[in-house]
Enzyme design. Structure first.
Site, PDB file in Angstrom:
ATOM      1  N   ASP A  93       8.452   8.802   3.638  1.00  0.00           N
ATOM      2  CA  ASP A  93       7.388   8.697   4.489  1.00  0.00           C
ATOM      3  C   ASP A  93       7.669   8.345   6.171  1.00  0.00           C
ATOM      4  O   ASP A  93       8.439   7.437   6.360  1.00  0.00           O
ATOM      5  CB  ASP A  93       6.482   7.718   4.094  1.00  0.00           C
ATOM      6  CG  ASP A  93       6.078   7.920   2.830  1.00  0.00           C
ATOM      7  OD1 ASP A  93       6.207   8.811   2.187  1.00  0.00           O
ATOM      8  OD2 ASP A  93       5.105   7.037   2.206  1.00  0.00           O
ATOM      9  N   GLU A  99      -2.912   7.166  -0.784  1.00  0.00           N
ATOM     10  CA  GLU A  99      -1.871   6.323   0.256  1.00  0.00           C
ATOM     11  C   GLU A  99      -1.679   7.211   1.671  1.00  0.00           C
ATOM     12  O   GLU A  99      -2.266   8.131   1.856  1.00  0.00           O
ATOM     13  CB  GLU A  99      -0.523   6.217  -0.718  1.00  0.00           C
ATOM     14  CG  GLU A  99       0.223   7.494  -1.032  1.00  0.00           C
ATOM     15  CD  GLU A  99       1.394   7.070  -2.011  1.00  0.00           C
ATOM     16  OE1 GLU A  99       1.494   6.112  -2.164  1.00  0.00           O
ATOM     17  OE2 GLU A  99       2.339   7.972  -2.055  1.00  0.00           O
TER      18      GLU A  99
END
Length: 565
Positions: free
Chosen positions: A148, A317
């Site tokens: 990420d 998320e």
């Protein structure tokens, strides 16, 4: 790193590696336990890695105290590559306490493991590119694993990208914030490890803001970052920087926010002008929490969003909340549950009053940011210039991210994209366009040569138009436009290497929300990204051809090819 020059140079790191055996003494304490003393004034200890073995746990001990610990797949049978342990952090005399776990593979005697003969000290670490699938104009880590994007912001003409990073191997582990900077969103310089694991946990995803009003008291223009501390529980911690994000000090009262939820992570923060407060949106199980603060330290829970809305086939998320032209867009990444399996990014359009987000669509409506298989964890840069909304995705999928056919590094970011909104049949949707900086990396005049690093502009698409990229090995990617169904599809079933995962072969299909007049197709060594020129469609897919595609076959459209400068 991503530019051609950066692949040949190495961001100031030498290409030549002068290796010497570590001045060390191995103490074999059992068939799974070794102590190794390293006495050297050289900068690095190079750790040999073998990806198919189990992790070893390494504790670095200095003056009888543990000063660092991490996991690394130390080579038992052979070495796939090496990673550097920076000894300058500790001094010239450290003790490594190493515990091997799991099956010992072919070699039974711990003293005969491959790592002992190949573990060397050196003043340099060779970061020259050794991978044919390393991207030429997408951000990649110099070495190690990346997932990420985290904590992105723009300040004083510099784009700062932090990212989930494993410095000690090219698979997920040891989550740390790596750091890269750029002045053009294309050429990136690796700045090292910005925020490292500590006693509270490893460092999961989060965000950064430029505190222009000194609301936190760390100084006007300080960078304040929030991240998830992943230990026995997931809690939210803070760090701040007074040198424009180059180094960070962790807040002494961490963790700042706690919860009893098991999936409680990825805080994303922005300034809300109307209420004169900071807003945090935070993933909390199958929904998002929205909190507010005046000082970036004390947070009040305002509301939650998510129950009954969109896709809930996986964990929610990596959220973001963005004001685009008066409407608010809530980005929610989900894993699994994507439209073609695995991870993907969904979004909701609505209103936000500083306390509560209200979605304007029916709860059963699901909207995807990108209809490829390899677009995830997309979040925006804080403080972007000219009111722009610039986002950056991670270009992979959790179904096979650890297995893609690279070793020196794993994963790239997708192209930077600017977001907007459009309406179609009473619904609001995101527009996604390559950022203007992307086009500056390519020649202004087209030619007719398909290469491994170029982009194609296909115009005047007719119903049934096809665009095929192929090579002499018969490998190909076929893109098809269906005007009647209002869809654009990409078939990578025969694109090259696919056998590393049963989940890789696929045909991805995107709605075009009306007529598709022109499509832009960006090709790099391991990726193809297709965009409607008007921004109404985006599709990101990895490919691993055994040799570059060098033939373009187009029907039902006209094409131009632009080369990477």
């Amino acid at each position: 790193m991503i530019s051609k020059k950066a692949l040949l140079a190495t961001m100031g790191l030498s290409l030549s590696v002068l290796l010497t055996p570590a001045v060390a003494q191995n103490s074999f304490l059992s068939d799974s336990h070794v102590m190794k003393r390293v006495q050297t004034q050289q900068k690095y200890l190079l750790l040999p890695v073998e990806e198919t073995v189990d992790y070893s746990h390494i504790r670095v001990i200095k003056n009888n105290k543990v000063v660092k610990e991490f996991n690394c797949k130390l080579a038992i049978n052979r070495t796939d590559y090496s990673v550097p342990l920076n000894l300058n952090e500790f001094g010239d005399d450290v003790l490594l306490d190493i515990q091997f776990h799991g099956e010992k593979r072919k070699t039974s005697e711990i003293k005969d493991y491959a790592c002992w003969n190949e573990m060397k000290t050196s003043d340099t670490f060779d970061t020259s590119n050794r991978e044919k699938y390393r991207s030429a104009y997408h951000h990649t880590p110099l070495w190690g694993w990346m997932n990420d994007p985290n904590g992105m912001f723009h300040k004083d003409g510099v784009w700062h990208l932090y990212f989930q990073y494993n410095p000690y191997g090219s698979q997920w582990e040891n989550m740390t914030w790596g750091h890269s900077t750029s002045t053009d969103l294309i050429n990136w310089k690796f700045e090292g490890e910005a925020i490292q694991p500590d006693a509270i946990g490893t460092i999961f995803s989060g965000s950064s803001v430029v505190d222009n009003k000194n609301t936190a008291g760390f100084g006007k223009g300080a960078i304040v970052s929030y991240y998830t501390s992943a230990g026995a529980a997931q809690t939210q911690s803070m760090a701040y920087s007074t040198d424009n994000g180059m180094t960070f000090t962790k807040y002494e009262a961490n963790p700042v926010i706690t919860s009893n939820l098991p999936d409680f992570r990825d805080p994303n923060i922005f300034w809300h002008e109307e209420t004169q407060k900071w807003i945090m949106i935070l993933a909390a199980g199958q929904q998002m929490e929205i909190r507010s603060s005046t000082n970036l330290k004390d947070w009040t829970l305002e509301s939650t969003f998510g129950e009954g809305y969109g896709s809930h086939a996986g964990v929610w998320e990596c959220p973001d909340l963005i004001n685009i032209g008066g409407k608010w867009v809530l980005i929610c990444n989900i894993n699994p549950g994507g439209p073609f399996g695995g991870s993907a990014a969904q979004y909701f359009v609505g209103d936000f009053d500083g306390h509560k987000f209200t979605c304007e669509s029916a709860p059963t409506t699901t909207k995807w940011m990108d209809y490829g298989k390899d677009h995830y964890a997309t979040v925006s840069f804080n403080n972007a210039p000219d009111g722009r909304h610039v986002v950056l995705p991670w270009m992979s999928n959790w179904q096979y991210a650890n297995q893609v056919p690279t070793k020196q590094f794993r994963s790239a970011n997708g192209l930077p994209r600017d977001l907007g909104l459009f309406s179609y049949k009473g619904e609001s949707y995101l527009t996604t366009k390559p950022s203007p900086e992307v086009f500056n990396a390519f020649a202004s005049k087209p030619d007719n040569k398909l290469t491994a690093t170029c982009y194609i502009e296909a115009n005047n698409l007719k119903h049934g138009a096809t665009i095929t990229l192929s090579n002499a090995k018969g490998e190909k990617v076929v893109m098809t436009y269906d005007a009647k169904k209002e869809t654009f599809a990409m078939d990578r079933n025969n694109s090259g290497q696919t056998d590393f995962s049963n989940e890789f072969k696929t045909v991805t299909v995107a709605p075009t929300y009306g007529t598709l007049k022109s499509v832009l197709i960006f090709i790099d060594h391991n990726s193809i990204e297709a965009f409607d020129a008007d921004g109404k469609m985006a599709m990101t897919n990895l490919v691993f051809p055994n040799e570059p595609y060098n033939k373009l076959t187009a029907t039902g459209c006209k094409t131009k090819i632009y080369q990477l400068k």
